[in-house]
Design a protein around this motif. Structure first.
Motif, mmCIF file in Angstrom:
data_model
loop_
_atom_site.group_PDB
_atom_site.id
_atom_site.type_symbol
_atom_site.label_atom_id
_atom_site.label_comp_id
_atom_site.label_asym_id
_atom_site.label_seq_id
_atom_site.Cartn_x
_atom_site.Cartn_y
_atom_site.Cartn_z
ATOM 1 N N LYS A 67 43.400 2.860 17.073
ATOM 2 C CA LYS A 67 43.458 1.437 17.390
ATOM 3 C C LYS A 67 43.179 0.639 16.128
ATOM 4 O O LYS A 67 42.287 0.977 15.358
ATOM 5 C CB LYS A 67 42.417 1.048 18.442
ATOM 6 C CG LYS A 67 42.441 1.806 19.738
ATOM 7 C CD LYS A 67 41.437 1.198 20.706
ATOM 8 C CE LYS A 67 41.263 2.032 21.962
ATOM 9 N NZ LYS A 67 40.350 3.165 21.712
ATOM 10 N N GLN A 68 43.952 -0.420 15.942
ATOM 11 C CA GLN A 68 43.667 -1.338 14.834
ATOM 12 C C GLN A 68 43.870 -2.768 15.308
ATOM 13 O O GLN A 68 44.968 -3.151 15.716
ATOM 14 C CB GLN A 68 44.559 -1.053 13.624
ATOM 15 C CG GLN A 68 44.242 -1.937 12.420
ATOM 16 C CD GLN A 68 44.928 -1.464 11.160
ATOM 17 O OE1 GLN A 68 44.905 -0.284 10.828
ATOM 18 N NE2 GLN A 68 45.554 -2.388 10.443
ATOM 19 N N ILE A 69 42.797 -3.553 15.261
ATOM 20 C CA ILE A 69 42.832 -4.946 15.671
ATOM 21 C C ILE A 69 42.847 -5.816 14.420
ATOM 22 O O ILE A 69 42.112 -5.566 13.461
ATOM 23 C CB ILE A 69 41.613 -5.283 16.541
ATOM 24 C CG1 ILE A 69 41.604 -4.387 17.788
ATOM 25 C CG2 ILE A 69 41.625 -6.751 16.948
ATOM 26 C CD1 ILE A 69 42.829 -4.487 18.645
ATOM 27 N N ASN A 70 43.672 -6.870 14.434
ATOM 28 C CA ASN A 70 43.863 -7.710 13.262
ATOM 29 C C ASN A 70 43.535 -9.174 13.597
ATOM 30 O O ASN A 70 44.053 -9.718 14.576
ATOM 31 C CB ASN A 70 45.318 -7.608 12.789
ATOM 32 C CG ASN A 70 45.534 -8.223 11.432
ATOM 33 O OD1 ASN A 70 45.044 -7.721 10.429
ATOM 34 N ND2 ASN A 70 46.287 -9.307 11.393
ATOM 35 N N ILE A 71 42.667 -9.796 12.793
ATOM 36 C CA ILE A 71 42.378 -11.227 12.907
ATOM 37 C C ILE A 71 42.933 -11.889 11.653
ATOM 38 O O ILE A 71 42.563 -11.528 10.538
ATOM 39 C CB ILE A 71 40.872 -11.477 13.058
ATOM 40 C CG1 ILE A 71 40.371 -10.815 14.356
ATOM 41 C CG2 ILE A 71 40.575 -12.976 13.081
ATOM 42 C CD1 ILE A 71 38.888 -10.960 14.598
ATOM 43 N N ASN A 72 43.846 -12.860 11.846
ATOM 44 C CA ASN A 72 44.742 -13.307 10.778
ATOM 45 C C ASN A 72 44.701 -14.839 10.600
ATOM 46 O O ASN A 72 45.582 -15.558 11.094
ATOM 47 C CB ASN A 72 46.152 -12.832 11.136
ATOM 48 C CG ASN A 72 47.195 -13.034 10.052
ATOM 49 O OD1 ASN A 72 48.366 -12.762 10.280
ATOM 50 N ND2 ASN A 72 46.821 -13.498 8.875
ATOM 51 N N PRO A 73 43.687 -15.394 9.897
ATOM 52 C CA PRO A 73 43.713 -16.825 9.568
ATOM 53 C C PRO A 73 44.801 -17.113 8.538
ATOM 54 O O PRO A 73 44.987 -16.337 7.592
ATOM 55 C CB PRO A 73 42.313 -17.080 8.992
ATOM 56 C CG PRO A 73 41.861 -15.753 8.491
ATOM 57 C CD PRO A 73 42.473 -14.725 9.391
#
Length: 420
Positions: free
Chosen positions: A152-158
């Motif tokens: 699993k890879q979660i990405n938070i992208n501002p």
């Protein structure tokens, strides 16, 4: 390789939901928006139809209508992976085809674009960017190569977008990513005696993405987008059930690939929009996952993939049926990074695939709309000749898994959009 992370509640919740399969090539997740699913994500770096452009090309925020934009999407993934044994023999052990290793999963995503001024916008995207869960029965004939994998890879992208002039817009984003890996296989510990080995770990790291949007004419846009590699130093544990001397803290390295996309959007006439793209992905960054003893630094294992760089091409059409309804169609071809049958693993039996997609947008008010998308993915039937070697003192052991895989996948997406 897995320390059961807890500090980011939102990321953890998304990770729990996004425990499905990877349905772009390798273990990448293409399903970042519900609107794109209706076009097989063709031309995604140029479409700039909703806030989901933050992922595909942040410069596209400048092509959205004035104001702020919110998009929230969910994709249900239903997949089947079936193995057929074709000559596998395992010394002193028996086994079967392992049942269906697929399953059902929900892939969520959310995006928000905020207009600071007519020429400047900020954005935030949260979505799973890589993932794969595969699980066979523990009686699987290929279990000594692996019967369970969960990545699993979660990405938070501002992100930020700036309109340079009427022709050119630029976009840039940072990516904080959390990666978790768990891998299970059976390992022999004596004549006709086996146990379970587990490798697990996690890490978080930073990457970046950038994009350019060219408004070539009133009817034509060209989008260029790049996403960087992200390097993870995974830390966790190796656990061999019943063998304490083989259970210890470990570390590993994983470098997820970079990608580059060139896409075109062309308004053919008042009702018809054409979309197309070519996307390259640098999967050669994933050759293996070496596993090291955390204290001594000695390499104790390696999960081999030997991936090669890949490409995908897509073509889509949008048709404005009336003021309320827009219809979508798309087709795409996605090349696998697996180079040969000997490289194809049990838990990621990747293959070349063709996407066939349909969808629609329903505008319910001046501010709100819904997107619906459906895709069936046709996978090429592929085979494996994966060699398994175990050299432990308890039971030196070697055999080759020989068989074929049949894979199918269906994806159903819903997305809500709101502008204000």
């Amino acid at each position: 390789m897995h320390k059961r992370f807890t500090p980011r509640i939102l990321a953890a919740a998304l990770a729990a939901l996004a425990s499905g399969g990877a349905w772009a090539s390798g273990f990448a997740l293409q399903n970042q928006t519900g609107s794109g699913n209706g076009n097989a994500f063709a031309g995604a770096a140029a479409a700039a139809e909703d806030a989901g452009t933050i992922f595909f090309n942040p410069a596209g925020m400048m092509n959205l209508s004035p104001g702020h934009h919110l998009s929230v999407a969910g994709t249900i993934l239903v997949r089947s992976i079936e193995f057929t044994n074709k000559g596998t023999t395992v010394p002193t052990f028996t086994g079967d085809n392992g049942g269906d290793a697929g399953g059902v999963a929900l892939i969520p995503a959310g995006y928000f674009s905020y207009a600071l001024s007519p020429n400047l916008r900020l954005g935030l995207g949260i979505s799973p960017t890589f993932g794969n869960v595969t699980e066979y029965d523990q009686s699987f004939i290929g279990r000594f190569s692996g019967y369970y994998a969960d990545l699993k890879q979660i990405n938070i992208n501002p992100s930020v977008a700036w309109k340079v002039n009427e022709t050119v817009s630029l976009g840039f984003g940072l990516n904080w990513a959390k990666n978790e890996v768990e891998f299970r296989l059976k390992t022999p510990i004596g004549v006709a005696t086996q146990t379970t080995a587990i490798l697990e770990g996690d890490d978080d790291a930073w990457g970046w993405n950038a994009g350019v949007m060219f408004n070539l004419s009133q009817n034509t846009r060209l989008g260029l987008a790049y996403r960087s590699k992200i390097k993870f130093d995974l830390e966790g544990n190796q656990i061999v059930v019943g063998v304490p001397t083989q259970s210890f803290a470990i570390r590993s390295r994983l470098e997820t690939p970079d990608s580059f996309s060139i896409a075109v959007s062309h308004q053919l006439n008042e009702r018809t929009q054409l979309l197309a793209d070519y996307t390259w992905t640098g999967w050669s960054s994933v050759k293996s996952l070496p596993v090291y003893h955390a204290s001594s630094g000695v390499q104790v294992n390696s999960l081999s993939y030997n991936f090669d760089d890949t490409y995908r091409v897509g073509f889509g059409v949008n048709y404005q049926w009336n003021d309320a309804w827009k219809l979508r169609f798309g087709i795409a071809y996605d090349k696998t990074p697996v180079q040969s049958d000997a490289d194809r693993t049990m838990t990621l039996p990747d293959a070349d695939r063709t996407w066939l997609s349909f969808g629609a947008k329903w505008k319910t008010s001046k501010q709100s709309s819904w997107d619906f998308g459906y895709t069936h993915i046709f996978f090429k039937d592929v085979s494996t000749t994966r060699q398994v070697t175990y050299t432990g003192a308890q039971a030196p052991f070697s055999h080759t898994v020989r068989g074929s895989f049949e894979t199918t996948a269906d994806l159903l997406s819903v997305q809500y959009n709101h502008g204000f």
